[in-house]
Design a protein around this motif. Structure first.
Motif, PDB file in Angstrom:
ATOM      1  N   HIS A  95       0.887  -1.161   0.000  1.00 32.01           N
ATOM      2  CA  HIS A  95       0.000   0.000   0.000  1.00 32.01           C
ATOM      3  C   HIS A  95       0.926   1.211   0.000  1.00 32.01           C
ATOM      4  N   THR A  96       0.953   1.924  -1.101  1.00 34.94           N
ATOM      5  CA  THR A  96       1.911   3.005  -1.263  1.00 34.94           C
ATOM      6  C   THR A  96       1.170   4.273  -1.677  1.00 34.94           C
ATOM      7  N   LEU A 101       4.633   5.980  -7.362  1.00 39.51           N
ATOM      8  CA  LEU A 101       4.115   5.096  -8.406  1.00 39.51           C
ATOM      9  C   LEU A 101       5.023   5.016  -9.623  1.00 39.51           C
ATOM     10  N   PHE A 110       6.065  -3.963 -10.123  1.00 35.41           N
ATOM     11  CA  PHE A 110       4.696  -4.366  -9.814  1.00 35.41           C
ATOM     12  C   PHE A 110       3.993  -4.898 -11.053  1.00 35.41           C
ATOM     13  N   THR A 134      -3.237   6.882 -11.707  1.00 30.55           N
ATOM     14  CA  THR A 134      -2.353   5.748 -11.421  1.00 30.55           C
ATOM     15  C   THR A 134      -1.663   5.216 -12.679  1.00 30.55           C
ATOM     16  N   TYR A 141      -0.747  -0.052 -12.747  1.00 31.13           N
ATOM     17  CA  TYR A 141      -0.005  -0.950 -11.867  1.00 31.13           C
ATOM     18  C   TYR A 141      -0.484  -0.858 -10.419  1.00 31.13           C
ATOM     19  N   PHE A 142      -1.401   0.078 -10.153  1.00 32.56           N
ATOM     20  CA  PHE A 142      -1.880   0.290  -8.801  1.00 32.56           C
ATOM     21  C   PHE A 142      -3.368   0.599  -8.822  1.00 32.56           C
ATOM     22  N   ALA A 305      -2.541   3.684  -2.786  1.00 37.24           N
ATOM     23  CA  ALA A 305      -2.888   2.733  -3.841  1.00 37.24           C
ATOM     24  C   ALA A 305      -2.241   1.392  -3.533  1.00 37.24           C
ATOM     25  N   TYR A 306      -2.925   0.324  -3.912  1.00 37.96           N
ATOM     26  CA  TYR A 306      -2.405  -1.028  -3.698  1.00 37.96           C
ATOM     27  C   TYR A 306      -1.777  -1.562  -4.983  1.00 37.96           C
ATOM     28  N   GLY A 307      -0.602  -2.146  -4.830  1.00 40.42           N
ATOM     29  CA  GLY A 307       0.075  -2.800  -5.933  1.00 40.42           C
ATOM     30  C   GLY A 307       0.528  -4.181  -5.509  1.00 40.42           C
TER      31      GLY A 307
END
Length: 423
Positions: A95-96, A101, A110, A134, A141-142, A305-307
């Motif tokens: 989670h970044t 990104l 990712f 994103t 990617y996220f 955002a989740y990757g």
């Protein structure tokens, strides 16, 4: 709590399943997933609850949760993740945030998630603008989770005591400076006991001042320095005047500024929704206002955002966990616990989210007037360069002209280096 201490306490926490009788078929898959998230108590609580729901479906999958408070900024976070990958110690899911990104995507760290996103209509509840932000070279990617746009957070009680009208949606730089002067309190010796404002000392918080003057330290496409734009100098001169001419702000870089705001020693600060939980616990009579305008009221947006790591061997299982981490239940909890603004519109329309601050609806109302925080693939260098010279200029260690020229030179060299990596 120091970042190192918090990480040692929270990294590697295993979240077990609740004992329950599920109303759905359970998976008998046995495995382990590693998740790295960021934030504070609100983020951790919502994440743990999401993992508990995930374990109702996957009772034999252990989820190890690490949490990074990102105390040193997103540039430092990028460096830590790169070290994890180099050492073969990367997590399955990260989670970044916006600032990272391009740095990650440019290095193929990712998996592309376009097919995953298209296969789940649950993502239709998210503002599509978040997905646009994103994208990297046409691929996603996220997946966005929660977001923050910088608002002016202000102490209503101090405004009332100084008989200063609350900010309007149309206020300007000039009106802001006038209000900050009236909100600054000095003792008989001229020492400040209450500042009207705090000029931000972090990249994300600083950007609205440039954006509201229709400029930025780097170009709009994030590929080159923009420091020599006259509007950049004009913005820096305005912020310098708040500190040294009007004397309504401390010199950037001091510790404990947010605590001073919660204690009623600073009337206004530029922050995101993340401070709501502390404002509530401090019983602060706080509200939010739009960014004052020079040219417009534009402010900055950044989002979580989740990757899924390109090195994971458990991509499908990771996708299942990401779905739960982005579920309506998780989104509503994150918003109402005082973390960031939920990506799901439905979660930002609940009574719990809108209860505080009084103008909480402004977070989504101002979304059309937001620009993404400049986040090129060399973000960690851009962040360090801009903030190093900004701090020096605001402290009077170098002139604004000198700081602009030196920052411009270093930014040009940084973009030349990153171009050789990403082309």
């Amino acid at each position: 709590m120091l970042r190192r201490t918090l990480l040692s306490l929270l990294a590697g926490v295993s979240v077990a399943a609740l004992a329950c009788v599920p109303a759905f078929a359970q998976s008998d898959e046995t495995n382990t997933l590693r998740l790295m998230t960021f934030g504070g108590e609100a983020q951790l609580k919502a994440t743990q609850d999401a993992v508990t729901r995930f374990n109702e479906k996957y009772p034999n999958v252990a989820v190890e949760v690490g949490i990074d408070p990102v105390g040193g900024g997103w540039g430092d976070f990028v460096s830590r993740v790169l070290q994890q990958y180099n050492a073969g110690e990367q997590y399955d899911i990260y989670h970044t945030a916006t600032e990272t990104l391009q740095s990650f995507a440019a290095r193929n760290m990712f998996l592309p998630l376009d097919d995953f996103i298209a296969a789940h209509d649950t993502f239709d509840d998210f503002d599509q603008r978040l997905f646009e932000l994103t994208a990297y070279k046409g691929k996603s990617y996220f997946i966005p989770s929660t977001w923050n746009n910088i608002m002016v957070n202000y102490n209503r009680a101090l405004f009332e005591a100084a008989e200063v009208p609350f900010p309007t949606k149309e206020w300007t730089w000039e009106e802001f400076a006038n209000a900050a002067q009236k909100l600054t309190v000095r003792d008989a010796n001229g020492n400040v006991s209450q500042f009207g404002y705090e000029v931000p000392s972090f990249f994300f918080g600083l950007m609205p001042w440039f954006f509201s003057n229709d400029t930025s330290p780097i170009t709009a496409d994030w590929t080159a320095s923009n420091m020599t734009d006259p509007k950049v100098k004009e913005t820096l001169e305005y912020l310098y005047s708040l500190i040294h001419e009007y004397k309504v702000s401390p010199v950037p870089g001091q510790e404990g500024i947010e605590n001073q705001f919660f204690a009623g020693q600073i009337a206004m600060i530029s922050r995101g929704h993340w401070i709501v939980q502390n404002a509530v616990s401090s019983k602060l009579d706080m509200d939010v206002a739009v960014q004052p305008a020079k040219v417009n009221h534009n402010t900055v947006i950044g989002f979580g955002a989740y990757g899924i790591s390109s090195k994971t061997t458990k991509a499908e299982l990771a996708e299942a966990l990401v779905l739960e981490l982005l579920s309506p239940e998780t989104q509503q909890a994150e918003g109402e616990l005082g973390g960031a603004v939920p990506g799901r519109k439905s979660a930002a329309e609940t009574a719990g989210f809108l209860a505080f601050p009084p103008s909480a609806q402004l977070y989504y109302e101002t979304l059309p007037d937001t620009l993404a925080v400049p986040s090129p693939a060399n973000f960690q260098e851009v962040d360090q360069i801009v903030m190093r010279y900004f701090t020096a200029m605001m402290a009077g260690e170098v002139t604004i002209d000198e700081g602009i020229a030196q920052a411009d030179l270093e930014l040009k060299r940084s973009f030349q280096r990153i171009a050789r990596i990403t082309q």
